[in-house]
Design a protein around this motif. Structure first.
Motif, PDB file in Angstrom:
ATOM      1  N   ALA A  66     -13.761  72.434  55.776  1.00 20.74           N
ATOM      2  CA  ALA A  66     -14.260  73.144  56.451  1.00 20.74           C
ATOM      3  C   ALA A  66     -15.416  72.568  56.635  1.00 20.74           C
ATOM      4  O   ALA A  66     -16.314  72.836  57.967  1.00 20.74           O
ATOM      5  N   ALA A  67     -15.253  71.161  56.543  1.00 25.63           N
ATOM      6  CA  ALA A  67     -16.554  70.570  56.356  1.00 25.63           C
ATOM      7  C   ALA A  67     -16.407  69.552  57.772  1.00 25.63           C
ATOM      8  O   ALA A  67     -17.623  69.397  59.085  1.00 25.63           O
ATOM      9  N   ASP A  68     -15.221  69.701  58.100  1.00 24.42           N
ATOM     10  CA  ASP A  68     -15.296  69.553  60.034  1.00 24.42           C
ATOM     11  C   ASP A  68     -15.408  70.175  60.651  1.00 24.42           C
ATOM     12  O   ASP A  68     -15.783  69.902  61.736  1.00 24.42           O
ATOM     13  N   SER A  69     -16.037  71.609  60.629  1.00 25.87           N
ATOM     14  CA  SER A  69     -16.405  72.765  61.322  1.00 25.87           C
ATOM     15  C   SER A  69     -17.852  72.319  61.123  1.00 25.87           C
ATOM     16  O   SER A  69     -18.013  72.710  61.851  1.00 25.87           O
ATOM     17  N   THR A  70     -18.506  72.310  59.706  1.00 20.79           N
ATOM     18  CA  THR A  70     -19.280  73.232  59.750  1.00 20.79           C
ATOM     19  C   THR A  70     -20.267  71.323  59.481  1.00 20.79           C
ATOM     20  O   THR A  70     -21.577  71.804  59.324  1.00 20.79           O
ATOM     21  N   GLY A  71     -19.595  70.038  59.690  1.00 25.87           N
ATOM     22  CA  GLY A  71     -20.741  69.019  59.488  1.00 25.87           C
ATOM     23  C   GLY A  71     -20.388  68.493  58.254  1.00 25.87           C
ATOM     24  O   GLY A  71     -20.509  69.007  56.900  1.00 25.87           O
ATOM     25  N   TYR A  72     -20.384  67.104  57.737  1.00 24.13           N
ATOM     26  CA  TYR A  72     -20.165  66.660  57.117  1.00 24.13           C
ATOM     27  C   TYR A  72     -21.365  66.409  55.950  1.00 24.13           C
ATOM     28  O   TYR A  72     -21.456  66.592  54.646  1.00 24.13           O
ATOM     29  N   ILE A  73     -22.623  66.174  56.597  1.00 25.29           N
ATOM     30  CA  ILE A  73     -23.568  65.375  56.186  1.00 25.29           C
ATOM     31  C   ILE A  73     -23.900  67.226  55.089  1.00 25.29           C
ATOM     32  O   ILE A  73     -24.652  66.357  53.715  1.00 25.29           O
ATOM     33  N   ALA A  74     -24.180  67.825  55.624  1.00 25.05           N
ATOM     34  CA  ALA A  74     -24.677  68.776  54.773  1.00 25.05           C
ATOM     35  C   ALA A  74     -23.650  69.409  53.749  1.00 25.05           C
ATOM     36  O   ALA A  74     -24.250  69.774  52.698  1.00 25.05           O
ATOM     37  N   GLY A  75     -22.970  68.842  53.552  1.00 25.30           N
ATOM     38  CA  GLY A  75     -22.002  68.967  53.250  1.00 25.30           C
ATOM     39  C   GLY A  75     -22.088  68.630  51.683  1.00 25.30           C
ATOM     40  O   GLY A  75     -21.635  69.232  50.333  1.00 25.30           O
ATOM     41  N   ILE A  76     -22.587  67.600  51.100  1.00 23.52           N
ATOM     42  CA  ILE A  76     -23.084  66.989  50.563  1.00 23.52           C
ATOM     43  C   ILE A  76     -24.330  67.079  48.996  1.00 23.52           C
ATOM     44  O   ILE A  76     -23.593  68.162  48.307  1.00 23.52           O
ATOM     45  N   VAL A 179     -30.854  67.895  40.768  1.00 22.40           N
ATOM     46  CA  VAL A 179     -32.144  67.906  41.550  1.00 22.40           C
ATOM     47  C   VAL A 179     -30.741  66.504  42.712  1.00 22.40           C
ATOM     48  O   VAL A 179     -31.035  66.243  44.273  1.00 22.40           O
ATOM     49  N   ALA A 180     -29.497  65.923  42.142  1.00 23.87           N
ATOM     50  CA  ALA A 180     -29.113  65.300  43.039  1.00 23.87           C
ATOM     51  C   ALA A 180     -28.224  66.685  44.941  1.00 23.87           C
ATOM     52  O   ALA A 180     -28.386  65.950  45.572  1.00 23.87           O
ATOM     53  N   GLY A 181     -28.641  67.478  44.378  1.00 17.85           N
ATOM     54  CA  GLY A 181     -27.853  68.761  45.481  1.00 17.85           C
ATOM     55  C   GLY A 181     -29.520  69.072  46.734  1.00 17.85           C
ATOM     56  O   GLY A 181     -29.561  68.738  47.780  1.00 17.85           O
ATOM     57  N   CYS A 182     -30.737  69.018  45.870  1.00 19.62           N
ATOM     58  CA  CYS A 182     -32.188  69.026  46.852  1.00 19.62           C
ATOM     59  C   CYS A 182     -31.952  67.766  47.877  1.00 19.62           C
ATOM     60  O   CYS A 182     -32.022  67.791  49.116  1.00 19.62           O
ATOM     61  N   ILE A 183     -31.725  66.482  47.051  1.00 19.20           N
ATOM     62  CA  ILE A 183     -31.850  64.730  47.145  1.00 19.20           C
ATOM     63  C   ILE A 183     -30.972  65.373  49.204  1.00 19.20           C
ATOM     64  O   ILE A 183     -30.954  64.703  50.038  1.00 19.20           O
ATOM     65  N   GLY A 184     -28.945  65.648  48.611  1.00 20.19           N
ATOM     66  CA  GLY A 184     -28.521  65.599  49.440  1.00 20.19           C
ATOM     67  C   GLY A 184     -28.803  66.363  50.347  1.00 20.19           C
ATOM     68  O   GLY A 184     -28.934  66.415  51.906  1.00 20.19           O
TER      69      GLY A 184
END
Length: 207
Positions: A66-76, A179-184
């Motif tokens: 899924a990340a290959d299509s949508t992007g890696y950085i936002a997936g974190i 919190v981790a998600g908001c930072i990501g």
């Protein structure tokens, strides 16, 4: 390794996110078997742990595709944010086995996705030659959680022996994941800012 990477806001955001994410996952795993037994899922809670392990494998594979299509950085950040919301909505207030199984699946899927996406995100942000060293820095940010594992587990068992509730720990873990998600979720913004700055520098050199 070029230590000037420590001057980059992106690495500090990744390290801070890793710290909160590791704290959240430790607390969630610590509470999971106890919650399962208290809800009568199984005497040893193996069913919930099997569901977590199976979904972890699926998350590693499907999350990576899924990340290959949508992007890696936002997936974190997205995976962490989803985990935090499910922890607060399903895990902490659960009174029946069904929400607990749903959470265990979400936990495995998001953790597997994180494991697949993190190295690719680091390569995209910092370049392939820096993957090993930068990943080491990010994982080192989890050290406080590892050091606190034994005393936290002992405190956890002490609370259980006294018959006290540990639901607050599950709620706290959900807050940590949010919190981790908001930072990501800030990482794509930082990445775009870095690309703009780099492009301006390259243009200035050319002219």
């Amino acid at each position: 390794m070029k230590w000037r990477v420590l001057k980059d806001a992106r690495i500090w955001a990744l390290m801070l996110m890793a710290l909160f994410a590791s704290c959240a996952r430790f607390a969630q795993l610590l509470c999971l078997p106890v919650f399962a037994r208290s809800l009568g899922v199984a005497s040893d809670a193996t069913g919930v742990l099997y569901a977590t392990g199976a979904s972890l494998l699926v998350g590693m594979v499907c999350g990576g595709f899924a990340a290959d299509s949508t992007g890696y950085i936002a997936g974190i950040g997205l995976s962490e944010l989803i985990l935090g919301l499910f922890t607060l909505v399903l895990y902490t207030p659960s009174k029946s086995p069904a929400p607990l199984y749903v959470f265990s699946v979400v936990f495995g899927l998001t953790t597997g996705t994180m494991a697949s996406v993190l190295p690719a995100s680091i390569a995209q942000m910092f370049g392939t030659p820096r993957v090993a060293s930068t990943t080491g820095l990010v994982l080192a940010a989890c050290a406080p959680t590892l050091l606190a594992t034994t005393p936290a587990a002992l405190k956890f068992m002490h609370l259980l022996e006294e018959g006290k509730t540990v639901a607050w720990m599950a709620g706290m873990s959900g807050a940590f994941s949010v919190v981790a998600g908001c930072i990501g979720m800030m990482l794509p913004v930082l990445q775009r800012r870095y690309v703009r700055m780099f492009t301006k520098k390259e243009a200035a050199i050319v002219w």
